[in-house]
Design a protein around this motif. Structure first.
Motif, PDB file in Angstrom:
ATOM      1  N   ALA A  56       0.764  -1.206  -0.020  1.00 47.67           N
ATOM      2  CA  ALA A  56      -0.048   0.021   0.148  1.00 47.67           C
ATOM      3  C   ALA A  56       1.034   1.234   0.058  1.00 47.67           C
ATOM      4  O   ALA A  56       2.094   1.087   0.542  1.00 47.67           O
ATOM      5  CB  ALA A  56      -0.985   0.068   1.197  1.00 47.67           C
ATOM      6  N   ALA A  57       0.178   2.312  -0.750  1.00 49.68           N
ATOM      7  CA  ALA A  57       1.288   3.376  -0.688  1.00 49.68           C
ATOM      8  C   ALA A  57       0.133   4.645  -0.709  1.00 49.68           C
ATOM      9  O   ALA A  57      -0.790   4.650  -1.144  1.00 49.68           O
ATOM     10  CB  ALA A  57       2.053   3.403  -1.877  1.00 49.68           C
ATOM     11  N   ALA A  58       0.804   5.886  -0.431  1.00 49.65           N
ATOM     12  CA  ALA A  58       0.053   7.290  -0.496  1.00 49.65           C
ATOM     13  C   ALA A  58       1.269   8.325  -0.697  1.00 49.65           C
ATOM     14  O   ALA A  58       2.367   8.353  -0.386  1.00 49.65           O
ATOM     15  CB  ALA A  58      -0.738   7.452   0.747  1.00 49.65           C
TER      16      ALA A  58
ATOM     17  N   ALA B  14      -2.896   4.716   7.299  1.00 50.00           N
ATOM     18  CA  ALA B  14      -3.738   5.756   8.296  1.00 50.00           C
ATOM     19  C   ALA B  14      -2.876   6.206   9.263  1.00 50.00           C
ATOM     20  O   ALA B  14      -2.782   7.267   9.728  1.00 50.00           O
ATOM     21  CB  ALA B  14      -5.134   4.955   8.589  1.00 50.00           C
ATOM     22  N   ALA B  15      -2.140   5.165   9.631  1.00 54.08           N
ATOM     23  CA  ALA B  15      -1.153   5.384  11.002  1.00 54.08           C
ATOM     24  C   ALA B  15       0.088   6.497  10.350  1.00 54.08           C
ATOM     25  O   ALA B  15       0.381   7.378  11.304  1.00 54.08           O
ATOM     26  CB  ALA B  15      -0.449   4.354  11.523  1.00 54.08           C
TER      27      ALA B  15
ATOM     28  N   SER C 195      -3.252  10.939  -3.419  1.00 47.69           N
ATOM     29  CA  SER C 195      -3.455   9.750  -3.989  1.00 47.69           C
ATOM     30  C   SER C 195      -3.021   8.543  -3.209  1.00 47.69           C
ATOM     31  O   SER C 195      -2.066   8.758  -2.205  1.00 47.69           O
ATOM     32  CB  SER C 195      -2.882   9.419  -5.396  1.00 47.69           C
ATOM     33  OG  SER C 195      -1.482   9.308  -5.408  1.00 47.69           O
ATOM     34  N   ALA C 196      -3.800   7.316  -3.255  1.00 46.99           N
ATOM     35  CA  ALA C 196      -3.292   6.290  -2.422  1.00 46.99           C
ATOM     36  C   ALA C 196      -3.636   4.908  -3.200  1.00 46.99           C
ATOM     37  O   ALA C 196      -4.667   4.878  -4.295  1.00 46.99           O
ATOM     38  CB  ALA C 196      -4.145   6.219  -1.049  1.00 46.99           C
TER      39      ALA C 196
ATOM     40  N   LEU D 193      -7.096   8.415   1.316  1.00 47.60           N
ATOM     41  CA  LEU D 193      -7.299   7.155   2.211  1.00 47.60           C
ATOM     42  C   LEU D 193      -8.780   6.774   2.490  1.00 47.60           C
ATOM     43  O   LEU D 193      -8.884   5.764   2.519  1.00 47.60           O
ATOM     44  CB  LEU D 193      -6.477   7.375   3.494  1.00 47.60           C
ATOM     45  CG  LEU D 193      -4.745   7.555   3.360  1.00 47.60           C
ATOM     46  CD1 LEU D 193      -4.334   7.622   4.644  1.00 47.60           C
ATOM     47  CD2 LEU D 193      -4.185   6.580   2.255  1.00 47.60           C
ATOM     48  N   ALA D 194      -9.625   7.805   2.927  1.00 45.78           N
ATOM     49  CA  ALA D 194     -10.993   7.478   3.278  1.00 45.78           C
ATOM     50  C   ALA D 194     -11.557   7.019   1.876  1.00 45.78           C
ATOM     51  O   ALA D 194     -12.295   6.062   2.152  1.00 45.78           O
ATOM     52  CB  ALA D 194     -11.852   8.672   3.486  1.00 45.78           C
TER      53      ALA D 194
END
Length: 231
Positions: free
Chosen positions: A18-20, A149-150, A163-164, A187-188
């Motif tokens: 996962a990435a953002a 999220a953390a 973006s995520a 993220l939401a």
């Protein structure tokens, strides 16, 4: 510019990442995966999608994550501006953070997971990601989302997020590749898309398609009558 996690679920054999980022289209730029090889996350000021593919080729040929990362990064004269994370199919991980990466920047490579980031508000974000991954119970992909999220809660990309993405591969499942390419709340939005993709009719239909374990799977007439694919 980006924070990411690559991880392996030793119980199921699934691998995921996962990435953002504060820029666009993080899924297309950063995350790569291949059953039989592993996962990669290629990011940085001038990220190389070539790195992301090449490190998978190296691991598919039998090199460890550390050997593959060294093989790919060492010859590149532009490596100072790039980051690379790799996770092989045994859960071994390795990372590279170029010397010109925008601070705060670094990576944390552990057995079965690696986190990395650059242009972060603080390097402690990486510690928050590692702690969340190791301490969060539950489903593999929800743990990946919790780790993103953390990172956001701990300080995030210094520009905020636009973006995520999430990628999950397993021998008994079709690829799960979810991307939010442009949003003020990526993220939401990724959480909502994940729930939509893993519950209800779409999830039931996705369990009927070919996988590595069942390459000739096909729906029955009853399945077709019962399910209306949302594609």
């Amino acid at each position: 510019m980006t924070f990411s996690i690559l991880a392996r679920d030793a119980e199921t054999g699934r691998i995921g990442g996962a990435a953002a980022t504060g820029s666009l289209c993080v899924g297309g730029w950063v995350l790569r995966g291949r059953l039989g090889a592993g996962l990669s996350a290629s990011q940085g000021t001038a990220p190389s999608t070539l790195w992301g593919e090449a490190v998978l080729d190296e691991m598919a040929a039998g090199r460890t994550a550390a050997q593959a990362v060294a093989q790919v990064t060492n010859p590149d004269s532009g490596r100072a501006h790039r980051q690379l994370s790799a996770l092989d199919i045994t859960g071994t991980t390795a990372g590279f953070t170029g010397s010109a990466s925008v601070p705060a920047c670094n990576h944390r490579a552990e057995t079965d997971f690696i986190v990395a980031g650059n242009m972060l508000t603080s390097e402690s974000i990486l510690d928050a990601m590692a702690e969340t991954w190791t301490s969060t119970p539950g489903h593999f992909t929800t743990r990946l989302l919790a780790t993103l999220a953390a990172a956001e809660k701990a300080g995030s990309d210094s520009r905020g997020l636009l973006s995520a993405a999430l990628l999950c591969l397993g021998p008994e499942m079709p690829p799960l590749s979810l991307r939010i390419d442009h949003s003020t709340t990526p993220l939401a939005d990724l959480d909502r898309l994940h729930r939509r993709a893993t519950t209800g009719t779409y999830a039931e239909w996705s369990r009927l398609v070919p996988t590595r374990t069942h390459p000739q799977a096909a729906p029955s007439a009853a399945d077709i009558a019962r399910l209306a694919p949302e594609t």
